[in-house]
Design an enzyme around this catalytic site. Sequence first.
Site, PDB file in Angstrom:
ATOM      1  N   ASP A  54       0.774  -1.258   0.000  1.00 56.16           N
ATOM      2  CA  ASP A  54       0.000   0.000   0.000  1.00 56.16           C
ATOM      3  C   ASP A  54       0.808   1.313   0.000  1.00 56.16           C
ATOM      4  O   ASP A  54       1.800   1.416   0.715  1.00 56.16           O
ATOM      5  CB  ASP A  54      -0.848   0.097   1.260  1.00 56.16           C
ATOM      6  CG  ASP A  54      -1.668  -1.120   1.559  1.00 56.16           C
ATOM      7  OD1 ASP A  54      -1.609  -2.087   0.810  1.00 56.16           O
ATOM      8  OD2 ASP A  54      -2.375  -1.096   2.578  1.00 56.16           O
ATOM      9  N   ASP A 185      -5.213   1.194   9.379  1.00 59.29           N
ATOM     10  CA  ASP A 185      -5.073   2.092   8.228  1.00 59.29           C
ATOM     11  C   ASP A 185      -5.663   3.482   8.473  1.00 59.29           C
ATOM     12  O   ASP A 185      -6.528   3.958   7.723  1.00 59.29           O
ATOM     13  CB  ASP A 185      -5.710   1.472   6.967  1.00 59.29           C
ATOM     14  CG  ASP A 185      -5.303   0.027   6.750  1.00 59.29           C
ATOM     15  OD1 ASP A 185      -4.209  -0.353   7.212  1.00 59.29           O
ATOM     16  OD2 ASP A 185      -6.068  -0.741   6.130  1.00 59.29           O
TER      17      ASP A 185
HETATM   18  C1  FRU Z   1      -4.063  -3.523   2.617  1.00 61.09           C
HETATM   19  C2  FRU Z   1      -3.428  -3.961   3.923  1.00 61.09           C
HETATM   20  C3  FRU Z   1      -3.747  -2.970   5.014  1.00 61.09           C
HETATM   21  C4  FRU Z   1      -2.623  -3.173   5.986  1.00 61.09           C
HETATM   22  C5  FRU Z   1      -1.475  -3.457   5.058  1.00 61.09           C
HETATM   23  C6  FRU Z   1      -0.436  -4.389   5.616  1.00 61.09           C
HETATM   24  O1  FRU Z   1      -3.418  -3.976   1.487  1.00 61.09           O
HETATM   25  O2  FRU Z   1      -3.879  -5.249   4.256  1.00 61.09           O
HETATM   26  O3  FRU Z   1      -5.025  -3.126   5.586  1.00 61.09           O
HETATM   27  O4  FRU Z   1      -2.391  -2.051   6.777  1.00 61.09           O
HETATM   28  O5  FRU Z   1      -2.011  -3.989   3.871  1.00 61.09           O
HETATM   29  O6  FRU Z   1       0.698  -4.435   4.814  1.00 61.09           O
END
Ligand code: FRU
Length: 511
Positions: A54, A185
Amino acid sequence: MKGLREKILSAVVIVSVVIFSSTVLAKELTKPTVTNAHWYPSYHIAAPSGWINDPNGFSYFNGEYHFFYQHYPYDVKWGPMHWGHVVSKDLIHWERLPIAIAPDKIYDASGGCFSGSALERDGKLYLMYTGHVDLPVPTKDGINRIETQNIAVSDDGINFTKLAANPVLYVPTDRGDISGNDFRDPKIWFHGGKYYAVVGSRNKAETIGQVLMFESPDLENWSFKSIVARSEGNQGDMWECPNFAEVDGRDVLILSPMNIKAEGKKFLNLQQSGYMLGDLNYDMGIFTHGEFEMLDCGFDFYAPQVMQAPDGRCILIGWLDMWGTPMPEQADGWAGQMTVPRELHIKDGKIYSTPVKELELLRGNKTFYENLSLTKATKLDGVRGDVGELLTTIDLTQSKNFSIELRSSGKEKTILSYDKATGIVKLNRDKSGEALTGEREVKLSPADEMTLQIFIDRSSLEIFINDGEAVFSTRLYPKANSKDIIFIPTQGALHLKQVTFYNLHAGIPQP
Ligand code: FRU
């Protein structure tokens, strides 16, 4: 309540850190090297080596755009998350900075520093991120991980210090139907004299995705406000990476819901990313909204993050990949890349995404044609490459069905096709190269012409149709010499009002 949670967290984390240190750290951690850069992007953000997912902390600080990303530097697959960091004066030419935060505290050491966002306050750059800890044994209530929100602050935009007061937010399971497992997040923003955060969540039964809203006077002391929005019907059972944004004066919730079921040819990817237009009532903490719509109809687009640029634009970057999809570049020492920055606007009640204007800074050599009437498959001199931008306007009053082969060698090809009777555009990657297959489609509204703006990089395509009415993003793994673009009238003649091809300069340091 908070005291008990803190005690559990400390005990669990100590155990996890001991396990983590004796297993992972006992092995010497070395970074992979990029052994072959044939698929490495020329102008999309990617890690110097190792894994990324992300976008995080997309922000503007001291005259520069900062962009962070979920990063595991010690392998080509996901591992305890760090935040990689790049900076740019123009959104296009990125410079690498050292890793901003690494998992090294009891609240993030074992699982990592998960996704989050950034904001400037009083000359300092604040990061808010999720500390993730997996419990070695689930509690009797079925809790198997502890996710908390944490702050790291920097004076110079390079070196970050985690607050002694972390975690600043624990999951408020006592404030409604809120699962104790998933709480991650955070996206922070400023509005009307206060700071706000939204955090991805789900209900206790883990069947409904939702977003929690918090408020703060100073980015450090936070209080729970509300469950600001929840899924209804087929809108997913966990809402990851929520963002609130203001686009052309409207409130928009951008989110990445998990486990939406496919509806015909829609929602075919493992996870989806999209938006809901609506109105956010800050006093009540309630977002009244319309349907969930997709931001990108391609194969590879997830966890997008937006930032409000100083000039008011709402700019988005997404992860140009999808969980569960093969990534052949792992054999070359790296994995994953971002989309180009996209500007969001609202037209006819829908979000349109267009590449930011700054991308023109990458333009080099230009090839231009106009008023072409093609009656057979045609390659145009100068219109080819594995790094470039193709712009074309198609006269739909005179053309019927057609297709365009991209990154083609004849044998390898990724095909964009249009069917006039239905108005459907399809992107097919069955023959695109290694590992990937499949087809995605979208129906366009009737019009006299179609514009295409296509960003080609070594292992990706981003296809913007009708100035952002629809976007297809995909990774692809062709041979380096599959560079042709072939215009194919499949019924009647194909009338191209203009075709422009630019070679593009590099925007990201090459390995
Ligand atoms: C989304 C996610 C988020 C988390 C991150 C972990 O792709 O699953 O919810 O913070 O990736 O790498």
